[in-house]
Design a protein around this motif. Structure first.
Motif, PDB file in Angstrom:
ATOM      1  N   LEU A  39       0.811  -1.219   0.000  1.00  7.74           N
ATOM      2  CA  LEU A  39       0.000   0.000   0.000  1.00  7.74           C
ATOM      3  C   LEU A  39       0.844   1.269   0.000  1.00  7.74           C
ATOM      4  O   LEU A  39       0.334   2.357  -0.271  1.00  7.74           O
ATOM      5  N   ASP A 187       8.885 -14.090  12.726  1.00  2.70           N
ATOM      6  CA  ASP A 187       7.709 -13.664  11.954  1.00  2.70           C
ATOM      7  C   ASP A 187       7.686 -14.175  10.516  1.00  2.70           C
ATOM      8  O   ASP A 187       6.807 -13.809   9.745  1.00  2.70           O
ATOM      9  N   TYR A 188       8.649 -14.968  10.103  1.00  2.00           N
ATOM     10  CA  TYR A 188       8.654 -15.466   8.726  1.00  2.00           C
ATOM     11  C   TYR A 188       8.701 -16.995   8.731  1.00  2.00           C
ATOM     12  O   TYR A 188       9.599 -17.603   8.164  1.00  2.00           O
TER      13      TYR A 188
ATOM     14  N   ALA B  55       4.051 -10.682  15.440  1.00  2.00           N
ATOM     15  CA  ALA B  55       4.538 -10.738  14.057  1.00  2.00           C
ATOM     16  C   ALA B  55       4.235  -9.491  13.243  1.00  2.00           C
ATOM     17  O   ALA B  55       4.472  -9.466  12.046  1.00  2.00           O
ATOM     18  N   CYS B  56       3.690  -8.444  13.875  1.00  2.00           N
ATOM     19  CA  CYS B  56       3.352  -7.237  13.115  1.00  2.00           C
ATOM     20  C   CYS B  56       4.502  -6.234  13.194  1.00  2.00           C
ATOM     21  O   CYS B  56       4.838  -5.759  14.273  1.00  2.00           O
ATOM     22  N   GLU B  57       5.071  -5.923  12.034  1.00  2.00           N
ATOM     23  CA  GLU B  57       6.203  -4.988  11.993  1.00  2.00           C
ATOM     24  C   GLU B  57       5.753  -3.547  12.167  1.00  2.00           C
ATOM     25  O   GLU B  57       6.573  -2.653  12.337  1.00  2.00           O
ATOM     26  N   GLN B  82       4.157   4.342   8.826  1.00  2.00           N
ATOM     27  CA  GLN B  82       4.140   3.769   7.479  1.00  2.00           C
ATOM     28  C   GLN B  82       3.356   2.452   7.426  1.00  2.00           C
ATOM     29  O   GLN B  82       3.361   1.778   6.398  1.00  2.00           O
ATOM     30  N   GLY B  83       2.706   2.115   8.499  1.00  2.00           N
ATOM     31  CA  GLY B  83       1.973   0.851   8.543  1.00  2.00           C
ATOM     32  C   GLY B  83       0.607   0.944   7.889  1.00  2.00           C
ATOM     33  O   GLY B  83      -0.436   0.709   8.517  1.00  2.00           O
ATOM     34  N   MET B  84       0.601   1.272   6.618  1.00  2.00           N
ATOM     35  CA  MET B  84      -0.669   1.488   5.915  1.00  2.00           C
ATOM     36  C   MET B  84      -1.540   0.234   5.876  1.00  2.00           C
ATOM     37  O   MET B  84      -2.752   0.292   6.070  1.00  2.00           O
ATOM     38  N   SER B  85      -0.931  -0.896   5.609  1.00  2.00           N
ATOM     39  CA  SER B  85      -1.721  -2.128   5.537  1.00  2.00           C
ATOM     40  C   SER B  85      -2.322  -2.458   6.891  1.00  2.00           C
ATOM     41  O   SER B  85      -3.474  -2.901   6.983  1.00  2.00           O
ATOM     42  N   ALA B  86      -1.537  -2.259   7.940  1.00  2.00           N
ATOM     43  CA  ALA B  86      -2.045  -2.531   9.293  1.00  2.00           C
ATOM     44  C   ALA B  86      -3.218  -1.599   9.611  1.00  2.00           C
ATOM     45  O   ALA B  86      -4.209  -2.013  10.225  1.00  2.00           O
ATOM     46  N   PHE B 117      -6.190  -8.291   0.708  1.00  2.00           N
ATOM     47  CA  PHE B 117      -4.956  -7.744   0.125  1.00  2.00           C
ATOM     48  C   PHE B 117      -4.452  -8.529  -1.083  1.00  2.00           C
ATOM     49  O   PHE B 117      -3.518  -8.097  -1.753  1.00  2.00           O
ATOM     50  N   LEU B 121       1.055 -10.827  -0.997  1.00  2.00           N
ATOM     51  CA  LEU B 121       1.695 -10.266   0.187  1.00  2.00           C
ATOM     52  C   LEU B 121       2.985 -11.011   0.487  1.00  2.00           C
ATOM     53  O   LEU B 121       3.052 -12.222   0.324  1.00  2.00           O
ATOM     54  N   SER B 122       3.979 -10.282   0.976  1.00  2.00           N
ATOM     55  CA  SER B 122       5.189 -10.960   1.415  1.00  2.00           C
ATOM     56  C   SER B 122       4.865 -11.745   2.677  1.00  2.00           C
ATOM     57  O   SER B 122       3.854 -11.512   3.345  1.00  2.00           O
ATOM     58  N   MET B 123       5.749 -12.681   3.010  1.00  2.00           N
ATOM     59  CA  MET B 123       5.507 -13.501   4.187  1.00  2.00           C
ATOM     60  C   MET B 123       5.428 -12.632   5.451  1.00  2.00           C
ATOM     61  O   MET B 123       4.551 -12.827   6.301  1.00  2.00           O
ATOM     62  N   GLY B 124       6.315 -11.667   5.564  1.00  2.00           N
ATOM     63  CA  GLY B 124       6.296 -10.836   6.763  1.00  2.00           C
ATOM     64  C   GLY B 124       5.006 -10.054   6.888  1.00  2.00           C
ATOM     65  O   GLY B 124       4.408  -9.961   7.971  1.00  2.00           O
ATOM     66  N   LYS B 125       4.570  -9.492   5.783  1.00  2.00           N
ATOM     67  CA  LYS B 125       3.355  -8.681   5.813  1.00  2.00           C
ATOM     68  C   LYS B 125       2.143  -9.551   6.129  1.00  2.00           C
ATOM     69  O   LYS B 125       1.284  -9.187   6.938  1.00  2.00           O
ATOM     70  N   MET B 127       2.044 -12.361   7.754  1.00  2.00           N
ATOM     71  CA  MET B 127       2.059 -12.843   9.141  1.00  2.00           C
ATOM     72  C   MET B 127       1.631 -11.747  10.108  1.00  2.00           C
ATOM     73  O   MET B 127       0.952 -12.000  11.107  1.00  2.00           O
TER      74      MET B 127
END
Lengths: 286, 147
Positions: A39, A187-188, B55-57, B82-86, B117, B121-125, B127
């Protein structure tokens, strides 16, 4: 400390946010944003910047590999660049993904690839202009060029040979992954491996140690040498292989060694621990 | 077939009207733009670790409570600007689960993140976003057990 005072190699390929803002109208320059969060680009980006998505644009949709020459040609023509265009990469997470994109563009021989120091967070924190408008670019003709994996990319068999020669390796994962305490990055979990540990002889320098956590800027050459030369025992003439879990964090370290310290022989092993730690019979240290 | 409460299904149906990736992202950003962190009076910092989304960055925190009619009230903080998705995920969960019963919220499929989404999505995002759904479900299950 400004970039020119940090003692980097003469061809360091790192530019400041100020430099980028001064060159926003440069028609021979294309700014490329590459993020993990899908996003972010649409939510606001450097005016005129295009997005390169590491999953959709850089990876082969089927095989575990990067796009082929036709795919790269199509990407370059879509983002309106020619072989003479200067590219400036930036993104989230201290340029983690931007450095990865820059490395892939380097595989295809695009020579003018720069990285914006501090990435997206620094640009925003300095209050520099952003835009939500998609960049309008005129499609270009980009000649098809074969990807050259020989100079800056390492494959499993080459890493095995490197280990047999007691070659220098830098493992940029966390200390817990390096020691084998953890089988995947925090987290991965789906990017883990059946075995924990590290490639024999590797030294552990987590990628993020190369940047100032407060600003996202790269550390000075002196600080980087303290990390990679005093702590990990590298010399600028060494043949070095860097790796992480899928090759993206290590692309950031590859940039620091190759472009900031001027090492000539640095390769990124993108198979990394997800390949090595899952392969039958490969040597592992803990 | 995943289970989604009616309000959540309605949001997903609306999103499905935007098959184009950029258009969908713009819709998600407009959702994220409505996000507001809790005030200091509502939830003083530092936020407790047991409310932190695993797991949330984007450093997200979740609180789930019940009103007098045993309907859910969801609050989310996202510390990373910058956590727009969150932020988008938080607003979708809040829009769809506020006023629902805790039993209903406890059964939301975590796969909802892919319906929102997409699967790129990447794995980190993924998770991190999945962690937010899991924490909401965890609190909802606890509340469902209290009468």
């Amino acid at each position: 400390m400004i970039i020119e005072q940090r003692g980097y190699a003469p061809t360091h390929n790192l530019v400041s946010t100020e430099w980028v803002e001064d060159h926003l109208e440069d028609s021979n320059l294309r700014i490329i944003e590459s993020n993990e969060d899908p996003l972010l680009y649409v939510s606001g980006h450097i005016p005129g910047a295009v997005e390169v998505d590491w999953t959709r644009d850089l990876n082969d949709p089927l095989r575990r590999d990067y796009v082929d020459s036709a795919g790269f040609q199509a990407l370059c023509e879509r983002i309106g660049i020619t072989p003479d265009t200067t590219l400036v990469f930036y993104g989230d997470k201290s340029n983690w993904w931007a450095a990865y994109a820059l490395w892939v563009f380097s595989l295809f021989g695009h020579r003018k690839c720069l990285l914006m120091d501090g990435g997206r967070l620094k640009w925003e924190s300095e209050g520099r202009p952003t835009s939500r408008e998609s960049a309008t670019v005129a499609p270009t003709q980009y000649p098809r060029s074969e990807r050259d994996d020989s100079a800056i990319r390492a494959f499993r068999s080459q890493v095995l040979d490197h280990v047999a020669r007691s070659g220098k390796l830098i493992d940029v994962r966390s200390p817990q992954e390096f020691s084998g305490e953890r089988l995947h990055m925090a987290d991965y979990p789906n990017e883990g491996a059946l075995r924990g540990g590290h490639i024999p002889h590797a030294k552990n320098i987590p990628w993020a140690r190369a940047v100032n956590p407060n600003t996202g800027e790269f550390r000075s050459a002196e600080e980087l040498r303290a990390l990679y030369e005093e702590e990990a025992g590298l010399a600028s003439t060494d043949d070095v292989i860097v790796y992480c879990r899928i090759g993206e964090r290590s692309a950031h370290t590859w940039f620091a060694l190759k472009h900031l310290l001027g090492y000539q022989n640095v390769r990124n092993y993108d198979g990394s621990w997800t390949e090595w730690g899952n392969s039958v019979g490969l040597p592992i240290e803990r | 077939m995943n289970f989604y409460p009616a309000k959540l299904q309605s949001i997903l149906d609306d999103l499905a009207m935007f098959p184009d990736r950029v258009e969908r992202i713009q819709v998600l950003i407009s959702i994220a733009d409505r996000f507001k962190n809790p005030t200091e009076g509502e939830h003083p910092k530092p936020y407790p670790d047991d409310h932190k989304v695993p797991a949330c960055e984007s450093e997200a925190f979740v609180w789930v409570s019940l009103d007098d009619e045993r309907k859910l009230k969801l609050e989310v903080a996202v510390l990373n600007p910058q956590g727009m998705s969150a932020m988008a995920m938080a607003m979708i969960l809040k829009d769809s689960l506020d006023g629902e019963s805790p039993e209903t919220a406890a059964h939301v499929s975590e796969d909802v993140i892919y319906d929102i989404f997409g699967k790129e999505l990447s794995m980190g995002k993924s998770m991190g976003l999945m962690g937010m759904v899991r924490l909401v479900k965890h609190f909802a299950r606890d509340l469902a057990g209290t009468k």
